[in-house]
Design a protein around this motif. Structure first.
Motif: not given
Length: 173
Positions: A123-144
């Motif tokens: 399992y690879h994760a990129a941008g986990m620290d950038d993922g919002p604590d609330g609701v993401a509008e559109g595509l969130a910045p983290d990817r897997y």
């Protein structure tokens, strides 16, 4: 980075409560709740129990980019494209898995290369620290990226750990 012979599913995956699930396609399999991390070899963001895997995302609620690559043999990890990479073994009794959104849609993934048996999940994760604590509008910045290939059962391993979010889940139990 994926193996040239891998079958790849790319999708925008809806997550809630930072959760997605990989579930063996047996009659009695279901999405796991919060699963305990491996007691001797914790990996934090990927946990397995009885043919199902619990995958943690940085985004609390929203849509994340998610790729699944099913290979016939071990692919190389994408060390340059992801901050966090972990591995764990899982047994498939059916020879196929489905990727589930929290409380929602299930996505068929490519057929497992060797049918029923033991597989390795990376399992690879990129941008986990950038993922919002609330609701993401559109595509969130983290990817897997989730790589799957046949392999004997072995201990979980942290290949790479650079995000604060991964460090949090390593100690969250």
């Amino acid at each position: 980075m994926t193996d040239a012979n891998a079958q790849i599913l790319s999708l925008d995956l809806r997550v809630s409560y930072r959760q997605a699930y990989l579930v063996d396609d047996t009659d009695d399999a279901e999405c796991p709740g919060m699963v305990d991390d491996h007691p001797d070899h914790p990996v934090g963001i990927l946990r397995v129990e009885e043919g199902s895997a619990f995958l943690v995302t940085g985004t609390h609620t929203g849509t994340v980019r998610f790729d699944v690559a099913v290979a016939e043999s071990e692919p190389a990890p994408d060390r340059d494209g992801h901050e966090d990479i972990v591995e764990i073994s899982i047994e498939s009794k059916s020879g196929s898995f489905t990727l589930h959104e929290w409380g929602g849609e299930a996505h068929e993934i490519p057929a497992l290369a060797a049918g029923p048996g033991w597989y390795r999940l990376r399992y690879h994760a990129a941008g986990m620290d950038d993922g919002p604590d609330g609701v993401a509008e559109g595509l969130a910045p983290d990817r897997y990226l989730l790589q799957i290939w046949p392999a004997p059962e072995s201990d979980p391993v942290v290949v790479k750990s650079a995000s604060g979010t991964h460090q949090h889940w390593m100690t969250a139990g």
